[in-house]
Scaffold this motif. Structure first.
Motif, PDB file in Angstrom:
ATOM      1  N   ILE A   1      55.484  70.351  59.569  1.00  0.00           N
ATOM      2  CA  ILE A   1      54.313  71.165  59.183  1.00  0.00           C
ATOM      3  C   ILE A   1      54.097  72.265  60.075  1.00  0.00           C
ATOM      4  O   ILE A   1      53.682  73.594  59.736  1.00  0.00           O
ATOM      5  CB  ILE A   1      53.119  70.323  59.262  1.00  0.00           C
ATOM      6  CG1 ILE A   1      53.427  69.197  57.911  1.00  0.00           C
ATOM      7  CG2 ILE A   1      51.947  70.742  58.905  1.00  0.00           C
ATOM      8  CD1 ILE A   1      52.315  67.927  58.037  1.00  0.00           C
TER       9      ILE A   1
ATOM     10  N   ARG B   1      57.407  64.948  60.195  1.00  0.00           N
ATOM     11  CA  ARG B   1      56.551  65.555  59.387  1.00  0.00           C
ATOM     12  C   ARG B   1      55.645  66.441  59.868  1.00  0.00           C
ATOM     13  O   ARG B   1      55.389  67.721  59.596  1.00  0.00           O
ATOM     14  CB  ARG B   1      55.764  64.552  58.474  1.00  0.00           C
ATOM     15  CG  ARG B   1      56.509  63.578  57.423  1.00  0.00           C
ATOM     16  CD  ARG B   1      57.358  64.363  56.431  1.00  0.00           C
ATOM     17  NE  ARG B   1      56.800  65.241  55.799  1.00  0.00           N
ATOM     18  CZ  ARG B   1      56.904  66.577  55.502  1.00  0.00           C
ATOM     19  NH1 ARG B   1      58.100  66.782  55.994  1.00  0.00           N
ATOM     20  NH2 ARG B   1      56.358  67.340  54.893  1.00  0.00           N
TER      21      ARG B   1
ATOM     22  N   VAL C   1      46.085  75.389  54.812  1.00  0.00           N
ATOM     23  CA  VAL C   1      46.500  74.189  55.239  1.00  0.00           C
ATOM     24  C   VAL C   1      45.255  73.437  55.505  1.00  0.00           C
ATOM     25  O   VAL C   1      44.056  74.010  55.842  1.00  0.00           O
ATOM     26  CB  VAL C   1      47.184  74.326  56.448  1.00  0.00           C
ATOM     27  CG1 VAL C   1      46.467  75.391  57.541  1.00  0.00           C
ATOM     28  CG2 VAL C   1      47.616  73.124  57.292  1.00  0.00           C
TER      29      VAL C   1
ATOM     30  N   GLU D   1      54.006  71.129  52.284  1.00  0.00           N
ATOM     31  CA  GLU D   1      54.238  70.135  53.128  1.00  0.00           C
ATOM     32  C   GLU D   1      53.125  69.042  52.816  1.00  0.00           C
ATOM     33  O   GLU D   1      51.940  69.608  52.771  1.00  0.00           O
ATOM     34  CB  GLU D   1      54.105  70.759  54.557  1.00  0.00           C
ATOM     35  CG  GLU D   1      55.239  71.743  54.809  1.00  0.00           C
ATOM     36  CD  GLU D   1      56.484  70.969  55.220  1.00  0.00           C
ATOM     37  OE1 GLU D   1      56.659  69.853  54.998  1.00  0.00           O
ATOM     38  OE2 GLU D   1      57.603  71.940  55.434  1.00  0.00           O
TER      39      GLU D   1
END
Lengths: 593, 593
Positions: free
Chosen positions: A541, A537, A471, A516
């Motif tokens: 996430i 969003r 991420v 994502e």
């Protein structure tokens, strides 16, 4: 009639309007006024407005009503001053105007914001960009010069404003002080740059906002003596007492970063403390929370739910912050001479916002916006701020080592923002130090994106919990470098390169797949989309990271705070692993003496 | 080390002192701190002082104590912030320094004063004289530019400051605003001079002090809209409510002019009003009361006796006025960074002052002064200000008339400051209108003493009550002309001539004999003698007037307020009898239509 440039002429006309010789533009009839000055709720109150100012408050404004006067029948609704957020950030995740759109619907008519992210990326240019964007909005946005970008030049690498630039900025009317002093140890260490900037603010008779997390007793006295006037880092009972007793304006937080009210409001009530220097602040709103739950109306509601007297709660979001910024002649209460910033509430304890009036004009009714925001377009350079010349290869995320294993320092997340040091023996394969995802030992990387240096630091973290490949985010306090956490170098490189290509954003990559994405092209910190979209969003996430094993409530915050070099105890920048207390870099490898 | 001129250097040193790296000059050990910020009383509090500033407040200042640190053991005494008088006058009866000497002993460490009398006599020169005299005193004296001299150029004849002079004065750091706006009708009438002066104050970010006696509802709203920020004329319950609700800083008075606390404090308590904008003020102290009973300690005591919470009462004489003048970073509380202005009290409810500390130095202990005031000598021109070229003959006090009698307007005292109009048929003898002392109809004369015009107005009053030949005074608000009340022209002339010769004062003459005298050579308004002496003389004069028939408590006040052309309803200046509401002169003789 040049009212704007002639305060004397305006004052005369306000006198005429108060006495009905000039008819009002707007009259609110028969409201239950929440009087923040006297601390009462006064039924049957009329308010008359002219030139955007309140000119009459009393039992009967009949004498001010003319043919063209607009009448709002309050029908016994509660009338509060427009809410003020005394400490927020508008350049994180959403653009300033997207935040303002959301605030307006929820009764906020004034905010004090410091564009820490814009300045971290663009320096003084970012400050000027912010000032241009927020001028002429339907609600008031006052600004503070960020002191957290750069938090510490010894440790970080983002941009900052020079003392000369700070001095220049303090000359602007809409700049009301110096922003949060996160690096308060620099004050105790008599940092020359810090004192010069504080001096610029105080010489201009403006505020120096505190951020004195963890300071107690003589250290807190020292910070107050240096001229710090507030703190929004009271997170427990003791902090509230200590700060209020030292005369600090004590800002109690509930917002994007932390929710402290459950600890701090009961302290106020239990101690029967004088609340005049207590203030509710968001410290930046999470776009999703803003869209779903509100802004200062939410904070006031929370405070009331926790047992605070409703009038006191309203004072903490109106008069108290106005007093703090020495703006109470203009904002913070429903009284003659003030800007006509007001909120009609359907319900006091639930703080149900009905009509929002800003500068004498209704800007929102029952959640429907009435005021249009002038469009604002960002010059291209603000949308292309990720300065990383070359694509990143997976190799860049490897740490060279020899032997079968090595003992290294691991950054362990105690919470989303606080860490501690851990020493762990990591395996080495093909000359490369390996993460141990099964034991939640992941890699973390911070990459310079401001200066095109190619600088990159790789370390290890524990407590993040996600099993996904990588991420990455270009949002982190207050460096806004590229932060990547993961355990597969190829995914980490892909995530970083996606941000490089999109010129900012947040992304999750697993086994070469984008799971994502949230592009944040403005400064690498803001989407150009509405808050509701961005909020959704971000939720997705965080949800994805939790679903993949993270036990943190908002795992993204761990990335955000990884570079926050003034919170305990061990952090990381593009320049190395940081010992916060010692303000020094630490080697990755632990060598026994 | 130039601390005075280098705030940055000072701030650094305060940080070092707070953390004990520079040792304190003074430490107070183990006090019960009256914390005006949190509203608590906190036992066991230590306070450390360096460079005249408070640097540490907390449980243990041990780390700040060095070899030369002076220790004051509080022995559980209460420690309050030094008291502040937010609205007073220091140029009436006594010199500024005589007042300051008295204030110091009673715990006052800061006053806000407007030299209305000096300016009425000397114009801007009087303001400058005042600023010179009060600079460098052991306690803080901040100044306001008087707006009551001249109250109304249409009606009065004293000196005033021009708008240009007001603008210049507002540039001075120690001038914090514009003084009381007694002639508030001029604001409602959009008087250009008034608005220009108010604009000068507000442009300099300084205060415009209100005096809105009798203003209610939309008139009060209009004054607040014009920028008036305070009022010290709340004399009854309704006034307190109205003013606090409109956001006005509401000053509750007990002092030389009036004692209002018995009306106003119960209003605060009964309404459970938020008291943050309530302030205790003296509005000028009677020298005798000061010498016998005290100053702000007296006011705080009175408020507590009337039922107010002691901490609230202390706030109203410390933090609240500091907030009002936007000086709370410097004064008004015991907190780091503030000037070390503090009072140790032997008893909280009785407000028994023990040690007074100003700028970090003990200035009084147990009533004994420790600080010496630098001598100040007045240039001769300030001691010779009575401009009346020719001696006054008894004939000047006669009113020519023909016939046996005539109907005239009589000024009837309803109280010492309020009057009403009465029509009375007066006898005429030898072409001269006669007073009727048996019916308490006396003559009153006001004589120009500023401009050498020889201008003189004679009228009649009722309700004064004294049977003595004449009493005269060169003190009267805010004209400071010669006012004489009596019934024998020869005595009236003698009294006026005594003042002319002494260049100011108060005198009682009966049948050619001086019964009481008090020379007031400075500006014609101040004695150069100590407050205790002046207080005793004033008492003796009032006592003599009461003994001779006056039912007023302080008959001298009737003379003082005779020229106060902005209080109801009929007043008198050297230019004529005044209809206050209409702002017009009235003929003495009443002619039926």
């Amino acid at each position: 009639m040049k009212l704007k440039n002639d305060p004397r002429e305006l004052a005369k006309r306000l006198v005429l309007a108060a006495s009905g010789q000039l008819k009002a533009d707007l009259v609110i009839k028969q409201a239950r006024l929440i009087n923040v000055y006297s601390g009462e709720i006064i039924p049957g109150t009329d308010v008359a407005v002219k030139y955007g100012r309140i000119v009459y408050v009393g039992p009967n404004a009949g004498h001010t009503v003319g043919d063209t006067t607009r009448i709002i029948k309050a029908q016994n609704r509660f009338l509060a001053p427009g809410f003020i957020d005394a400490h927020t950030h508008l350049d994180l995740y959403c653009t300033p105007r997207e935040f303002v759109k959301g605030f307006m619907r929820h009764g906020t008519t004034c905010v004090f914001a410091e564009p820490a992210e814009f300045v971290s990326v663009f320096g003084y240019e970012g400050m000027k960009l912010f000032l241009r964007e927020v001028s002429g909005l339907p609600i008031k946005v006052f600004s503070l010069v960020p002191m957290c970008s750069l938090q510490d030049p010894k440790l970080g690498s983002s941009r900052e404003m020079s003392p000369e630039e700070v001095e220049e900025a303090m000359g602007r009317e809409e700049v009301l002080g110096l922003g949060e002093t996160v690096a308060w140890n620099r004050i105790l260490n008599l940092d020359a740059d810090y004192f010069r900037k504080m001096d610029a603010a105080r010489s201009a008779n403006k505020r120096v906002e505190g951020h004195t997390a963890g300071a107690h007793d003589y250290k807190l006295s020292a910070l107050a003596a240096a001229g710090i006037s507030s703190c929004h880092e009271a997170v427990q009972e003791r902090d509230v007492y200590e700060r209020l007793r030292l005369g600090l304006w004590t800002m109690l937080r509930h917002g994007g970063v932390r929710n402290d009210l459950a600890e701090t409001i009961p302290a106020l009530i239990k101690g029967r403390l004088d609340t005049r220097r207590a203030i509710l602040v968001s410290d930046g709103m999470d776009p999703g929370v803003l869209a779903r739950e509100g802004h200062m109306d939410l904070l006031v509601r929370e405070a009331i739910t926790l047992g605070l007297n409703p009038v006191t709660a309203v004072q903490m979001a109106s008069l108290n912050p106005a007093e703090h910024y020495r703006m109470a002649d203009y904002i913070g209460g429903v009284a003659p001479g003030r800007w006509a910033d007001m909120v009609l509430l359907n319900d006091l304890r639930k703080v149900k916002v009905h009509t929002v009036i800003s500068n004498g004009r209704p800007v929102s009714v029952a959640g429907r916006p009435l005021a249009q925001l002038k469009p604002f377009s960002y010059p291209a350079r603000y949308l292309t701020s990720i300065k990383i010349r070359d694509k990143l290869s997976p190799q860049r995320f490897m740490v060279r080592a020899s032997g079968a294993s090595a003992r290294v320092r691991v950054i362990q997340f105690v919470s989303e923002s606080i860490t501690k040091e851990l020493v762990w023996e990591l395996p080495i394969r093909e000359g490369s130090l390996l993460p141990v995802p099964d034991r939640d030992i992941l890699k973390a990387a911070v990459i310079d994106r401001h200066w095109n240096t190619g600088r990159l630091c790789v370390g290890f973290v524990k407590g993040f919990g996600s099993r996904l490949g990588a991420v990455a985010s270009s949002v982190n306090f207050d460096e806004n470098n590229l932060v990547v956490i993961g355990h597969r170098e190829a995914d980490m490189a892909q995530a970083a390169n996606w941000i490089r290509q999109k010129q900012g954003g947040i992304v999750i990559v697993d086994k070469g797949k984008l799971l994502e994405t949230l592009p944040l092209p403005l400064a690498g910190t803001c989407s150009l989309k509405p808050a509701s979209y961005v909020g959704a969003r971000l939720n997705a996430i965080n949800q994805r990271l939790r679903a993949s094993g993270s036990r943190l409530e908002r795992p993204l915050n761990a990335l955000i705070f990884l570079t926050f070099v003034t919170l305990p105890r061990i952090k990381m920048t593009d320049r190395g692993i940081v010992d916060v207390k010692k303000r020094e870099f630490l080697p990755l490898f632990v060598v026994d003496p």
